[in-house]
Design a protein around this motif. Structure first.
Motif: not given
Length: 351
Positions: A176-182
């Protein structure tokens, strides 16, 4: 005659009736003539006899219609820890619906815990095995009552347990966080081993004695590797799920030139403590740092911003656990329940 030594036989003798008649006065009063019943009760009152032992009666019946919820923690743990509190509330609701009693059994000290488990007047146990699970299992097995373990930090397949998918849930959280760009992460872990707080590496994770924390770390890694983020580049700080250790971990994670833009917290309690620490340092959540927890405790929905988390189905866990104990339907193998991503305001794309 001292009041504490009065027995039913003494009441029967003093009232001039058989012991069977005296027993019926207390257990089946409808089969005894009113004048006899009143005479026996008056005699019992005069002698100081309060009635047969309820404990003895229940033990003779073989069922007490009560469940023990046990933990290797002081009694305050059930009320102070958000996860334990949420789970206990769910178990209480299930017990209320069936008219089942609930007993809290806890002690940090091994001898006191041994006594508390052996003396608890219950039909079986639900074990909260976040810490010291092996002690709880051993002592409960000695009681020879049905039990089911929750949050078991042990891979032993012979232990009846109901657990959540820690590895899969952690992977969803990191994704979820990686898909947000983190791309810069920090992990605040629950306990991996006894008596340790501080940064840990890959080797410490792989040999962790607590499988819940280990599996959540592995889940984070697996998801992040799909985005080209190496395990070595994800700092992990082991806490004991309390304010001092969480704050010590944050101090370390944010002491580097390029601190994380996202925090993966292995419990909602850790996540909520992290949000408070970040705010106190003038960092905005989620604008400066995104935070995601794991558990789905009610408090996560009461803060501002609301906590994004992996929610455990407490009601379903409680229903299965109570049924396993009361209906002697203890699972023969480990049952695993899925967790659900609940997106709230604590996560967003990085600046």
């Amino acid at each position: 005659m001292a009041k504490g030594t009065i027995r039913l036989a003494d009441v029967a003798k003093a009232a001039g009736v058989s012991q069977g008649t005296a027993s019926n006065v207390f257990s089946r009063p409808d089969v005894v003539r009113e004048e006899v019943r009143e005479h026996v009760l008056e005699t019992a009152k005069r002698l100081g006899y309060a009635g047969p032992s309820l404990t003895g009666r229940l033990l003779r019946a073989g069922k007490v219609n009560a469940i023990g919820v046990a933990a290797v923690e002081p009694l305050a743990y059930f009320f102070d820890d958000p996860w334990a509190r949420a789970l206990l509330a769910a178990v209480s609701q299930v017990c209320d619906a069936s008219g089942t009693g609930l007993a809290l059994v806890s002690a940090k000290d091994r001898q006191k815990l041994d006594w508390n488990i052996k003396s608890a007047l219950v039909d079986g146990f639900i074990l909260l095995c976040v810490e010291g699970g092996e002690k709880l299992v051993q002592l409960t097995r000695e009681r020879q009552l049905p039990f089911v373990a929750l949050a078991l930090n042990d891979d032993d397949p012979s232990i009846a347990s109901i657990s959540v998918d820690n590895l899969g849930g952690a992977a969803i959280a990191a994704r979820h966080l990686a898909e947000l760009g983190h791309r810069r992460f920090g992990v605040l872990a629950t306990e991996l081993s006894d008596d340790h707080v501080g940064p840990v590496g890959i080797a410490e994770i792989e040999r962790a004695i607590y499988s819940t924390s280990r599996d959540r770390a592995l889940g984070y890694w697996q998801a992040l590797e799909a985005f080209g983020i190496r395990r070595e580049d994800v700092p992990i700080y082991e806490t004991i799920n309390d304010k001092p250790s969480v704050e010590a971990g944050l101090e370390l994670l944010f002491s580097v030139p390029e601190p994380p833009t996202a925090i993966l917290a292995m419990s909602d309690n850790i996540a909520l403590l992290a949000i408070n620490w970040l705010r106190a340092r003038g960092l905005s959540v989620p604008q400066d740092v995104s935070v995601i927890g794991f558990d789905g405790v009610p408090e996560g929905g009461m803060v501002e911003p609301g906590l994004t988390t992996m929610a455990q189905p407490f009601a379903e866990i409680a229903r299965r656990a109570v049924k396993a104990v009361l209906e002697d339907a203890v699972p023969t193998e480990r049952e695993m329940i899925e967790v659900t991503l609940v997106v709230r305001g604590s996560t967003a794309p990085p600046r």
